[in-house]
Scaffold this active site. Structure first.
Site, PDB file in Angstrom:
ATOM      1  N   GLY A  12       0.800   9.650  -3.581  1.00  0.00           N
ATOM      2  CA  GLY A  12      -0.263  10.039  -4.483  1.00  0.00           C
ATOM      3  C   GLY A  12       0.143  10.233  -5.933  1.00  0.00           C
TER       4      GLY A  12
ATOM      5  N   GLU B 272       6.363  10.066  -0.603  1.00  0.00           N
ATOM      6  CA  GLU B 272       6.167   8.643  -0.263  1.00  0.00           C
ATOM      7  C   GLU B 272       5.120   7.979  -1.145  1.00  0.00           C
ATOM      8  OE1 GLU B 272       5.401   9.457   3.847  1.00  0.00           O
ATOM      9  OE2 GLU B 272       3.282   9.787   3.439  1.00  0.00           O
ATOM     10  N   PRO B 273       5.499   7.694  -2.380  1.00  0.00           N
ATOM     11  CA  PRO B 273       4.564   7.012  -3.274  1.00  0.00           C
ATOM     12  C   PRO B 273       4.335   5.568  -2.838  1.00  0.00           C
ATOM     13  CG  PRO B 273       6.473   7.905  -4.460  1.00  0.00           C
ATOM     14  CD  PRO B 273       6.798   7.923  -3.018  1.00  0.00           C
ATOM     15  N   GLY B 274       3.134   5.091  -3.037  1.00  0.00           N
ATOM     16  CA  GLY B 274       2.833   3.679  -2.862  1.00  0.00           C
ATOM     17  C   GLY B 274       2.475   3.103  -4.217  1.00  0.00           C
ATOM     18  N   ARG B 275       1.281   3.476  -4.673  1.00  0.00           N
ATOM     19  CA  ARG B 275       0.744   2.987  -5.936  1.00  0.00           C
ATOM     20  C   ARG B 275       1.713   3.097  -7.117  1.00  0.00           C
ATOM     21  NH1 ARG B 275      -4.325   3.077  -6.471  1.00  0.00           N
ATOM     22  NH2 ARG B 275      -4.500   4.579  -4.793  1.00  0.00           N
TER      23      ARG B 275
ATOM     24  N   TYR C 284     -14.214   0.367  -4.656  1.00  0.00           N
ATOM     25  CA  TYR C 284     -14.191   1.722  -5.218  1.00  0.00           C
ATOM     26  C   TYR C 284     -14.724   1.802  -6.644  1.00  0.00           C
ATOM     27  CZ  TYR C 284     -10.364   2.049  -1.735  1.00  0.00           C
ATOM     28  OH  TYR C 284      -9.600   1.996  -0.615  1.00  0.00           O
TER      29      TYR C 284
ATOM     30  N   CYS D  18     -20.296 -15.435  -2.036  1.00  0.00           N
ATOM     31  CA  CYS D  18     -21.732 -15.294  -1.809  1.00  0.00           C
ATOM     32  C   CYS D  18     -22.099 -13.841  -1.593  1.00  0.00           C
ATOM     33  CB  CYS D  18     -22.151 -16.144  -0.617  1.00  0.00           C
ATOM     34  SG  CYS D  18     -22.763 -17.728  -1.148  1.00  0.00           S
TER      35      CYS D  18
ATOM     36  N   TYR E 237      -2.390  -2.255  -3.546  1.00  0.00           N
ATOM     37  CA  TYR E 237      -3.649  -2.505  -2.844  1.00  0.00           C
ATOM     38  C   TYR E 237      -4.357  -3.727  -3.428  1.00  0.00           C
ATOM     39  CZ  TYR E 237      -2.255   2.187  -1.630  1.00  0.00           C
ATOM     40  OH  TYR E 237      -1.494   3.268  -1.238  1.00  0.00           O
TER      41      TYR E 237
HETATM   42  C1  LIG Z   1      -1.592   5.555   1.353  1.00  0.00           C
HETATM   43  C2  LIG Z   1      -0.573   6.548   1.688  1.00  0.00           C
HETATM   44  C3  LIG Z   1       0.442   6.871   0.773  1.00  0.00           C
HETATM   45  C4  LIG Z   1       0.509   6.266  -0.601  1.00  0.00           C
HETATM   46  O1  LIG Z   1      -0.501   6.706  -1.427  1.00  0.00           O
HETATM   47  P1  LIG Z   1      -0.457   6.275  -2.984  1.00  0.00           P
HETATM   48  O2  LIG Z   1      -1.684   6.862  -3.543  1.00  0.00           O
HETATM   49  O3  LIG Z   1      -0.455   4.785  -3.013  1.00  0.00           O
HETATM   50  O4  LIG Z   1       0.803   6.849  -3.541  1.00  0.00           O
HETATM   51  C5  LIG Z   1       1.419   7.735   1.185  1.00  0.00           C
HETATM   52  N1  LIG Z   1       1.398   8.297   2.416  1.00  0.00           N
HETATM   53  C6  LIG Z   1       0.441   8.017   3.311  1.00  0.00           C
HETATM   54  C7  LIG Z   1       0.487   8.631   4.657  1.00  0.00           C
HETATM   55  C8  LIG Z   1      -0.573   7.153   2.976  1.00  0.00           C
HETATM   56  O5  LIG Z   1      -1.539   6.886   3.870  1.00  0.00           O
END
Ligand SMILES: *Cc1c(COP(=O)(O)O)cnc(C)c1O
Length: 429
Positions: A226, A267-270, A316, A346, A382
């Site tokens: 997050g 655990e960052p993703g974004r 979103y 479409c 994403y």
């Molecule tokens: C999606 C997710 C993340 C990553 O969230 P970001 O907003 O992309 O950082 C981390 N942990 C879990 C369990 C998630 O589902």
């Protein structure tokens, strides 16, 4: 930074449009920004690979000592194939699942993956499958914030995790099944502002401190992902130094309360991947609707990318910066007009310029012409990961720009054979 128009043109001539262009330098910058997470003793970063599961990206994470958070059996298998190690000692890959589907349980058992359960009944699922050993429990602490309501990850309306008041009962069920709770986890989202991230994570760490006495076998606590990315203003990203402070102080507080060494995970993703990829598309036409009794007219730039490629705006109302290649340096003197950027599908919702409320939220752009390239920036998180085969268009190729200027195609454009390869005529009775 924007890419050299000549590079974008020459790549379009080679692979067609649309295409995704990853920039290794930008990815490595983001990894370096928060490398303190993996360099600090007792703190460990995972990459939430659902944000961008390309093998090349997973390899970069592995090289930087970043572990993996996976959501499905196949995500675990992707991470293994990219070189991340199996096993729970250390648990370099963790499987966070609200539901075990398909091969998820088998993959956990075969590769010794740490399961992070998000629903109490999964204790029985694991036990029935013959699993014994360590687990992690994902907690819904009763609060949280996503970037939009649909992304809220904590609170009464969230489907994620075990409600905090059910945590002890779930722990007792785990004990009875011979499963050891080695990690407590929560991913509560962050809100777009640093202060909200700070407050939420501080509050979460305090909740975990309070829970410690019930979990004598705990070896790790995860505060989830997050860390936000500012899509609108590159100059206003989250400040890194206070983030460092926040995580190291959460870690210290947890270890002090536990009177032993605990691992703190995040655990960052974004944050890792959002800015490292640009979706490049071509304008095929520019057309107009006219004002009548139903509403006012708009100028539509028709492009060959759609929500099958990048779904975030349609799903979103997310904002992605858009540039007309070669005519759109950040020059305030270039004349601009409100333009709606629309794709080939479409569906009237196949629009890139939307917001949370409006189907059409025209963007002030230099008026493009048919044939111009247009870029949608910050598409690394994403983006390709959520692309689909709706309308049988096939996924666009992913290109990788290395720091020395070489470009490699890391996935090709999907063909009709790719789309049909799972179709069979197998008789089942
Ligand atoms: C999606 C997710 C993340 C990553 O969230 P970001 O907003 O992309 O950082 C981390 N942990 C879990 C369990 C998630 O589902």
């Amino acid at each position: 930074m924007q890419h050299d128009p000549a590079l974008l043109q020459s790549l379009a001539a080679k692979v067609g449009t649309p295409y995704w262009l990853y920039d290794a330098r930008v990815l490595r910058k983001r990894i370096a920004d928060i490398q303190f997470l993996s360099d600090t003793e007792g703190v460990q970063a995972r990459f939430a690979m659902k944000a961008c599961p390309a093998t090349k990206v997973l390899q970069e994470m592995h090289a930087a000592g970043i572990w993996i958070d996976a959501v499905s059996g196949n995500e675990v298998l992707r991470a293994l194939r990219a070189g991340h190690p199996a096993g729970r000692n250390p648990p370099a890959i963790c499987l966070t699942a609200d539901v075990f589907r398909d091969n998820a349980l088998r993959v956990v058992l075969e590769h010794g993956i740490l399961p992070n359960i998000g629903s109490p009944g999964q204790i029985a699922d694991l036990s029935r499958a013959g699993y014994r050993g360590q687990i992690s429990i994902r907690v819904n602490p009763g609060f949280g914030h996503g970037h939009v309501n649909a992304c809220d990850t904590g609170g009464p309306s969230s489907k994620h995790g075990v409600w905090f008041e059910d945590l002890l009962a779930t722990k007792q069920a785990a004990d009875a099944a011979g499963l050891e709770v080695a990690m407590l986890h929560a991913h509560i989202g962050s809100g777009p502002q640093f202060q909200e991230l700070h407050d939420n994570l501080t509050r979460l760490a305090a909740e975990f401190v309070a829970a410690l006495k019930y979990f004598p076998q705990l070896s790790a606590v995860s505060l989830g992902g997050g860390i936000p990315h500012n899509y609108r203003d590159h100059g206003a990203q989250v400040p890194i130094e206070p983030l460092h402070e926040l995580f190291t102080s959460c870690h210290r507080r947890l270890c002090t309360a536990a009177r032993r060494e605990l691992r703190l995970e995040i655990e960052p993703g974004r944050y890792y991947v959002a800015p490292c990829c640009t979706l490049v598309t071509r304008v095929t036409d520019v057309k107009q609707t006219r004002t009548n009794e139903k509403g006012s007219g708009a100028t539509f730039a028709m492009v060959d990318a759609g929500f099958v490629d990048l779904v975030r705006p349609a799903m979103y109302g997310s904002y992605h910066a858009i540039h007309v290649v070669g005519r759109d340096a950040d020059d305030p003197h270039i004349p601009r007009e409100p333009i709606v950027v629309a794709g080939p599908l479409c569906e009237s919702g196949d629009i890139f310029t939307r917001d949370e409320r409006e189907l059409l939220a025209p963007r002030m752009l230099p008026r493009p012409e048919a044939g111009d390239l247009l870029t949608l920036r910050d598409a690394g998180a994403y983006g390709y990961a959520m692309s689909s085969n709706y309308n049988s268009i096939g996924r666009a190729p992913q290109l990788w720009l290395e720091e020395d200027g070489t470009v490699e195609m890391i996935s090709r454009r999907e063909t009709i054979d790719d789309l049909l390869k799972a179709e069979t005529s197998e008789l089942l009775g």
